[in-house]
Design an enzyme around this catalytic site. Structure first.
Site, PDB file in Angstrom:
ATOM      1  CG  ASP A   1      -1.817   1.194   1.271  1.00 58.69           C
ATOM      2  OD1 ASP A   1      -1.387   2.300   0.866  1.00 58.69           O
ATOM      3  OD2 ASP A   1      -2.982   1.041   1.669  1.00 58.69           O
ATOM      4  CG  HIS A   2       1.554   4.233  -3.244  1.00 58.79           C
ATOM      5  ND1 HIS A   2       0.314   3.932  -3.727  1.00 58.79           N
ATOM      6  CD2 HIS A   2       1.679   5.577  -3.381  1.00 58.79           C
ATOM      7  CE1 HIS A   2      -0.277   5.044  -4.150  1.00 58.79           C
ATOM      8  NE2 HIS A   2       0.528   6.050  -3.949  1.00 58.79           N
TER       9      HIS A   2
ATOM     10  CG  HIS B   1      -4.099   4.408  -0.834  1.00 57.78           C
ATOM     11  ND1 HIS B   1      -3.158   3.409  -0.758  1.00 57.78           N
ATOM     12  CD2 HIS B   1      -4.304   4.616  -2.166  1.00 57.78           C
ATOM     13  CE1 HIS B   1      -2.802   3.041  -1.986  1.00 57.78           C
ATOM     14  NE2 HIS B   1      -3.495   3.747  -2.854  1.00 57.78           N
TER      15      HIS B   1
END
Ligand SMILES: NC(=O)C1=CN([C@@H]2O[C@H](COP(=O)(O)OP(=O)(O)OC[C@H]3O[C@@H](n4cnc5c(N)ncnc54)[C@H](OP(=O)(O)O)[C@@H]3O)[C@@H](O)[C@H]2O)C=CC1
Ligand SMILES: O=C1O[C@H](COP(=O)(O)O)[C@@H](O)[C@H](O)[C@H]1O
Length: 491
Positions: A177-178, A240
């Protein structure tokens, strides 16, 4: 050598010719290489169906990195290409042989990162074929990096998880999950737990509401095929947005260990009040952009007029929601989230609004706010009241600001650089564990189901705005309003 802790690896990159690899992964690897940031040595074997030779591939990597620095030649010499259709199990034998040769030539010890920058429908096939062809029997450690989306609902995520778990243990799986790689998302814990000033008032006695925004000015771009099936709920909220909620709301972990932190996030996700059809209708807004004018004057078309989008599409490009975390700390405090494409500004920020003083002699007082600026500025603003200069008893708003990336000398790493570095070091703290993913899907699935059942109609918002009016009404019902998106105010 202690292989378990060794920080050298051969990265087997599936999807090496794709958009993500070119835009994000090669620049991140190059930054890591330049900083030699505790990554001992590495090589990359890129895979795709096209018939590149090593030089063509290296050229592609070079164009992606965009540098004239002399170090680029040594960097590129570590890249190799192997043409493989992932369905072709026989081809994996040759991949194994190339990986062994690269290990020998570069004196690497046989650690492997399998990075799947591929469409998710390939994840199961690849992990199965890796196992069946013996590539998961590595000399050193092995790790699997998986890109999002992790399934499209809970049941598909479960199937996917079972497939990858048949070849990799949970602790070998790094689900990206950047947002967890962003500097200020990582900073949330530090701001909270390293500052007793905040932690002691981080609860429903002192906080009136929390507002989390992640807005984009970009439209759907070239990802229509994926996005039109996913929408903002699955694309942004499932991962996010809920991760930012969890980090903002979690209890202090007893130790800063990976599993302790993840356990605390899981407790928050489990405490999110389940939605009902009625609450979806009242508290969750879905909307789609129409044409409009962006802040830079550019006129943009509607979602329905975008290339490769079905002209009848009901996909939401915006979600606004109110949610409650039913635990002792947060009872009664609304968390508002909003995210969307083609909005007025590109920004991610978390606003903590504190309650007013119980007895307030200063009528013009503004609420205290702590704003965590995730992007584009990375920093903090604390909004307070002070006395107006002079003899008056009136107040004026003041702010205390800190910004990480506003001056060149404090420039921070890109999220992918940080996450690849963590993976090489074997630190999975900033990757999502299976139970976090499953709980996020549980929440999102029940919203999607209510929408399917006709609760909460699709609304529309003009491109270049901050969403439909109903998202303002959502806060107004509780006497709040969205605080404007701000940058860290540079003094
Ligand atoms: N792009 C982005 O900004 C983001 C992407 N992601 C995720 O990353 C993953 C990759 O996305 P993206 O790079 O955009 O995708 P692209 O469509 O740009 O690239 C797909 C890659 O997969 C390879 N590929 C496709 N089919 C096969 C096959 N049968 N066998 C072997 N290789 C194959 C292609 O190589 P070739 O054509 O040579 O076969 C290409 O390298 C997806 O899971 C996506 O959701 C996540 C966040 C952001
Ligand atoms: O994961 C995704 O995130 C991007 C937004 O990321 P950011 O770092 O630019 O805020 C979004 O555009 C994309 O649709 C989504 O898949």
């Amino acid at each position: 050598m202690n292989l378990e802790n060794s920080k050298e690896s051969t990265i087997i990159l599936f999807g090496a010719t794709g958009d993500l690899a070119v835009r994000k992964l090669y620049p991140a690897l190059y930054q890591l290489y330049k900083k030699q940031n505790d990554v001992e040595r590495f090589a990359v074997i890129g895979l795709g169906r096209r018939k590149y030779d090593h030089d063509t591939y290296r050229n592609m990597v070079k164009n992606s990195v965009k540098t004239d620095d002399a170090s680029i030649d040594d960097f590129l010499s570590r890249f190799f290409f192997y043409s493989l259709d992932v369905d072709n199990i026989e081809g994996y034998v040759g991949l194994g042989a190339l990986a062994d040769k690269v290990d020998t030539d570069f004196n690497l010890s046989g650690n492997r990162i399998f990075y799947l920058a591929l469409a998710p429908n390939f994840f199961g096939t690849v992990t199965n074929n890796l196992k069946d062809s013996g590539l998961t029997n590595t000399k050193g450690w092995k790790r699997l990096v998986i890109e999002k989306p992790f399934g499209h609902n809970l049941s598909s995520a479960k199937v996917l998880n079972e497939q990858i778990r048949s070849a990799f243990a949970e602790e070998e799986i790094y689900r990206i999950d950047h947002y967890l790689g962003k500097e200020m998302v990582q900073n949330i814990q530090v701001i909270r737990f390293a500052n007793p000033l905040f932690e002691s008032i981080w609860n429903n006695r002192y906080i009136s509401n929390i507002q989390i925004t992640s807005s984009e000015t970009l439209g759907v771009g070239e990802r229509a095929g994926y996005y039109d099936r996913s929408g903002a709920l699955m694309d942004m909220v499932q991962n996010h947005m809920l991760q930012m909620v969890a980090l903002t709301a979690m209890e202090p972990p007893s130790r800063l260990e990976t599993e302790d932190i993840r356990d605390e996030k899981v407790k928050v996700l489990r405490s999110i009040r389940p939605v009902t059809s009625e609450s979806v209708k009242d508290d969750i807004i879905r909307a789609q952009y129409t044409s409009g004018v962006l802040a830079d004057g550019q006129t943009v078309r509607s979602y329905l007029d975008e290339e490769n989008i079905d002209s009848q599409s009901q996909t939401e490009t915006f979600v606004g929601a109110k949610l409650y975390i039913d635990n002792f700390r947060w009872a009664g405090v609304p968390f508002y989230i909003r995210t969307g494409k083609r909005m007025g500004v590109k920004s991610t920020q978390i606003v903590i609004q504190f309650k007013d003083a119980p007895l307030n002699p200063y009528l013009d007082q503004q609420p205290n706010l702590l704003v965590i600026h995730v992007q584009p500025d990375e920093g903090l603003s604390l909004k307070l009241n002070a006395k107006k200069i002079g003899e008056s008893q009136e107040t004026m708003p003041i702010h205390l600001d800190f910004c990480h990336n506003c001056t060149n000398d404090l420039g921070t790493s890109d999220a992918y650089e940080r996450l690849i570095h963590d993976c090489i070091r074997g630190d999975s703290t900033n990757f999502t564990r299976w139970d976090e993913v499953a709980l996020s899907w549980t929440y999102v699935d029940s919203i999607a189901q209510a929408w399917k059942d006709g609760y909460g109609p699709l609304e529309y918002y003009e491109s270049g705005t901050m969403g439909p009016k109903s998202v303002d009404d959502l806060l107004a019902k509780n006497g709040f309003h969205w605080w404007p998106i701000t940058n860290v105010e540079h003094n």
